[in-house]
Design a protein around this motif. Sequence first.
Motif, PDB file in Angstrom:
ATOM      1  N   ASP A   1       0.798  -1.232   0.000  1.00 53.36           N
ATOM      2  CA  ASP A   1       0.000   0.000   0.000  1.00 53.36           C
ATOM      3  C   ASP A   1       0.829   1.280   0.000  1.00 53.36           C
TER       4      ASP A   1
ATOM      5  N   SER B   1      -5.104  -4.144  -5.505  1.00 53.49           N
ATOM      6  CA  SER B   1      -4.050  -4.533  -4.569  1.00 53.49           C
ATOM      7  C   SER B   1      -4.667  -5.456  -3.517  1.00 53.49           C
TER       8      SER B   1
ATOM      9  N   PRO C   1      -5.739   1.936  -5.473  1.00 49.81           N
ATOM     10  CA  PRO C   1      -4.478   1.544  -6.108  1.00 49.81           C
ATOM     11  C   PRO C   1      -4.632   0.224  -6.866  1.00 49.81           C
TER      12      PRO C   1
ATOM     13  N   LEU D   1      -2.771  -2.456  -9.384  1.00 51.75           N
ATOM     14  CA  LEU D   1      -1.378  -2.824  -9.648  1.00 51.75           C
ATOM     15  C   LEU D   1      -1.297  -3.443 -11.041  1.00 51.75           C
TER      16      LEU D   1
ATOM     17  N   ARG E   1       2.280   0.469 -16.620  1.00 56.76           N
ATOM     18  CA  ARG E   1       1.392   1.494 -16.061  1.00 56.76           C
ATOM     19  C   ARG E   1       1.403   2.799 -16.871  1.00 56.76           C
TER      20      ARG E   1
ATOM     21  N   PHE F   1       6.179  -0.285  -5.846  1.00 52.91           N
ATOM     22  CA  PHE F   1       4.803   0.207  -5.682  1.00 52.91           C
ATOM     23  C   PHE F   1       4.570   1.456  -6.544  1.00 52.91           C
TER      24      PHE F   1
ATOM     25  N   THR G   1       1.626   1.283  -9.669  1.00 54.33           N
ATOM     26  CA  THR G   1       0.307   1.675  -9.175  1.00 54.33           C
ATOM     27  C   THR G   1      -0.403   2.624 -10.135  1.00 54.33           C
TER      28      THR G   1
END
Length: 414
Positions: free
Chosen positions: A73, A295, A313, A315, A319, A362, A366
């Motif tokens: 997170d 997530s 968020p 994943l 991205r 992350f 994200t």
Amino acid sequence: MPYGSRLAAMMTRRIGRECVYTPSARLALYLALRRWCRPGARVLMSPVNDDVILFVVLAAGLRPVQAPVSRWDGNIDPAAVPESTWRNVDAVLTTNLYGLPDRVVELRHRCDELGIPLIEDAAHAIGTHVDGQPIGTFGRVAAFSLSKHVAGMAGGFLAVDDARTRRELELLRDDLLTPRRLRADLATTLRPLARSAVRSLHLVRPVWRTMQRLRLLERDAFRMDLHAPRLASSARHAPSLTAYEPWVRVDLHGFRSRHGALVRGQLELRMALLDGDLARRRAGVSLLSGTTWASPALRDGAGDGPPPLFRVPLLVHDRDALLERLVNHGVVAGYVYDPPLDDYAGAEFVEPSPDPAPARWFAAHTLPADPLLARRIAGALTKERATTARPPIPAPPVFDTTTTTTTPPTPLGQ
Ligand SMILES: Cc1ncc(COP(=O)(O)O)c(C=O)c1O
């Protein structure tokens, strides 16, 4: 009556703390840092955060110490913070990234043991709870943002426990406010209306592309230009909001304006609709939590019902390319905090994390999805064949083997 007291009273009714109205959460955070940290103090924070907040910490004359984060997170992983770091920090600043709660019970416990303040950045987290208690009531002080939850593009709060501290902060705030300008107030009032008109007329794509082409956007990349030499010379004036204003004002130039009744009246109307907004967010979070890209931190909280997140968020692989293609579906997803702040600013300006890999992973994977656009985003990602990303198995720790365990995702309160 103190400035903004009607709005402050609305927030007090919501969270049960004494509140001070501020024109933005960034000003609220600056006030909190100035009030609770002496110049030169070291503040533990997550590197997965808005760059503006880094500049707020620098403006307050403080040293940002980047914490190891949870790969699930992006929030501080207290168990992974080396003991030597704990012994050398003077305050902890949470993020509650996208509305997912920090490990506030653990952080509060640690801060109490060390006798240092826990400062909650609840800008993303109005309506998030941990064990039934609202985020923003765990720390010595908390900052909230109205720009995030009621699309006001202005407004924030500081929340504290007693009326004396509140009055003290009101005076500090009044010293920092810049005089009201009618033109700026009109722009602040009209901007959110223009933005929702663009959305309802399905003009997001052409308007965004035109602004890109005409270079009307304040950021060319996820992070603003650092302007390192200028930033280094501003340090000579810290603590000083004015010296850091070129960085702190990005995305919200009126962050310290003494807005008049027009802006505050509009915010009161918007705040009255907050519960409806939170309910719609919960519905969107519920939809997106059930997708393959969610997530696991989201799914683990499902037992308490979906939280009213600011962003969900997701994943995903590739991205950046997906973000570009989402514009063709009428979705502009902001709030991408990549690269982490230690990679972005370097050791001259921040103390780097001892374990940067989870933050890098992350930040790079994200995709922050607006739950109010959940159906559209889920449809677009399906059409674009987005594939789910999962963090690699953690490599064996390399620094202090007794303190690097990564805690599993915190179950979410609602
Ligand atoms: C985590 C976080 N905290 C604080 C802020 C500042 O909020 P505001 O825009 O109300 O100053 C932001 C802005 O995006 C943010 O992302």
